[in-house]
Scaffold this motif. Sequence first.
Motif, mmCIF file in Angstrom:
data_model
loop_
_atom_site.group_PDB
_atom_site.id
_atom_site.type_symbol
_atom_site.label_atom_id
_atom_site.label_comp_id
_atom_site.label_asym_id
_atom_site.label_seq_id
_atom_site.Cartn_x
_atom_site.Cartn_y
_atom_site.Cartn_z
ATOM 1 N N UNK A 1 0.850 -1.188 0.000
ATOM 2 C CA UNK A 1 0.000 0.000 0.000
ATOM 3 C C UNK A 1 0.885 1.237 0.000
ATOM 4 N N UNK A 2 0.657 2.187 -0.905
ATOM 5 C CA UNK A 2 1.488 3.396 -0.931
ATOM 6 C C UNK A 2 1.300 4.210 0.337
ATOM 7 N N UNK A 3 2.323 4.927 0.779
ATOM 8 C CA UNK A 3 2.172 5.750 1.985
ATOM 9 C C UNK A 3 1.107 6.822 1.791
ATOM 10 N N UNK A 4 0.399 7.134 2.853
ATOM 11 C CA UNK A 4 -0.670 8.139 2.795
ATOM 12 C C UNK A 4 -0.075 9.497 3.178
ATOM 13 N N UNK A 5 0.459 10.178 2.188
ATOM 14 C CA UNK A 5 1.055 11.490 2.409
ATOM 15 C C UNK A 5 -0.023 12.574 2.358
ATOM 16 N N UNK A 6 -0.978 12.410 1.441
ATOM 17 C CA UNK A 6 -1.994 13.427 1.207
ATOM 18 C C UNK A 6 -3.370 12.946 1.650
ATOM 19 N N UNK A 7 -4.177 13.899 2.090
ATOM 20 C CA UNK A 7 -5.564 13.615 2.455
ATOM 21 C C UNK A 7 -6.442 13.794 1.230
ATOM 22 N N UNK A 8 -7.144 12.742 0.831
ATOM 23 C CA UNK A 8 -8.015 12.837 -0.336
ATOM 24 C C UNK A 8 -9.154 13.815 -0.080
ATOM 25 N N UNK A 9 -9.662 13.838 1.149
ATOM 26 C CA UNK A 9 -10.749 14.768 1.473
ATOM 27 C C UNK A 9 -10.266 16.218 1.381
ATOM 28 N N UNK A 10 -9.103 16.504 1.952
ATOM 29 C CA UNK A 10 -8.580 17.873 1.886
ATOM 30 C C UNK A 10 -8.235 18.250 0.454
ATOM 31 N N UNK A 11 -7.762 17.276 -0.312
ATOM 32 C CA UNK A 11 -7.409 17.521 -1.711
ATOM 33 C C UNK A 11 -8.638 17.941 -2.509
ATOM 34 N N UNK B 1 -0.168 15.693 -5.949
ATOM 35 C CA UNK B 1 -0.779 15.418 -4.643
ATOM 36 C C UNK B 1 -1.521 14.089 -4.611
ATOM 37 N N UNK B 2 -1.130 13.136 -5.440
ATOM 38 C CA UNK B 2 -1.691 11.784 -5.350
ATOM 39 C C UNK B 2 -0.756 10.924 -4.510
ATOM 40 N N UNK B 3 -1.328 10.036 -3.725
ATOM 41 C CA UNK B 3 -0.500 9.163 -2.887
ATOM 42 C C UNK B 3 0.194 8.084 -3.701
ATOM 43 N N UNK B 4 -0.480 7.576 -4.720
ATOM 44 C CA UNK B 4 0.084 6.495 -5.535
ATOM 45 C C UNK B 4 0.445 7.038 -6.913
ATOM 46 N N UNK B 5 1.522 7.814 -6.996
ATOM 47 C CA UNK B 5 1.936 8.377 -8.275
ATOM 48 C C UNK B 5 2.371 7.290 -9.260
#
Length: 259
Positions: A4-14, A111-115
Motif C-alpha cells: 500500500x502506498x504511503x498516505x502522504x496526502x488527504x483525499x478529502x482535503x485535496x 498530490x496523489x499518494x500512488x503516483x
Amino acid sequence: MATTPPRIFSEQRRKSSRLRMLGLQEREQDAARFVLDDMVEDIAERLAFVRHDPARALVIGDYSGNLARHSLGKAQDIQEADIVGNHVIDLQQPHPAGGHDFIAVLGLLDTVNDLPGALIHLRQALAPGGLVIAMFPGAGSLPKLRKAIYAAEPDRPAARMHPLVDTRAAADLLQRAGWKDPVVDSHDLNVRYGSLDRLVADLREQGLGNVLSSAAPPLTCAGIDRARAAFLDQADEDGRVTETFSILTLSGRRSLAGT
C-alpha cells in the motif's frame, strides 16, 4: 507482494481544496490562474512541435477549458475530466475508458499518494502509440515561501508544505510505469510579490495549498508576523519578492504493441 502506498496526502482535503479553488475561479473575476495558463500554453506548443493531431483526447484538470477549445479543435472526441465536479476521474484507479490517442493532465499529479500507479493507469488508457503529457509544480517551487515558513517556527517547525517530485525521480517513475520514449523536463515561472499575503491568496485561488494528511496547527499571530517579515527580507531593491513556480513536465507514449 503488493504494498500500500504511503498516505502522504488527504483525499478529502485535496478535493475540498479543489472545490474551493473552482468556486473562487467562478466568483472572482481577477482570481489568479497563471499556473494553469502557463501549462495550457506549454502543452499547446508541444503538440504543435511534435505535430500530434489527436482524434480522441482526454484532458484532466483544465478548469479553463482552453486546451480543448483552442488546441484540440480538430479532435473528433474530446473528454474533459477532473477529480471533482460532474466528470470525475480517480487518477489512482484504472480509467473508465481507454483508447485515447492523447491525454493531458494539468496539475493534480503532485498530490496523489500512488503516483506510480497513476502513471501506469494513464499509459493503459492510451491507444497504442498514444501520447500523454502531464504537468505539475515540482521540486524547486516556492523557495521564498518555504524559507518564510521555516522562519515562522524556528524552534519546532511543523510540516506545512508537501514534498515535491524532482526530474530524476520523475524519470525513474516513468520507466517503472512502462512509458515509451519518456521525457522529463522543467521550466521556471517567476512571479513578483509585494507581500506574503498576496502569494498565499494566489496559491489558494489556484488550489495549490497544503493538503497533507496530517494537518498542522494554525500559525500563531507572532508566527505569521515572523513569516511576513522573513518573506519581505528576500525582496529586491524595489521591495518586491520574486517567487518561483518550477513546472515539471512528464511526457511519453504507449508502445505501438499496446503494452
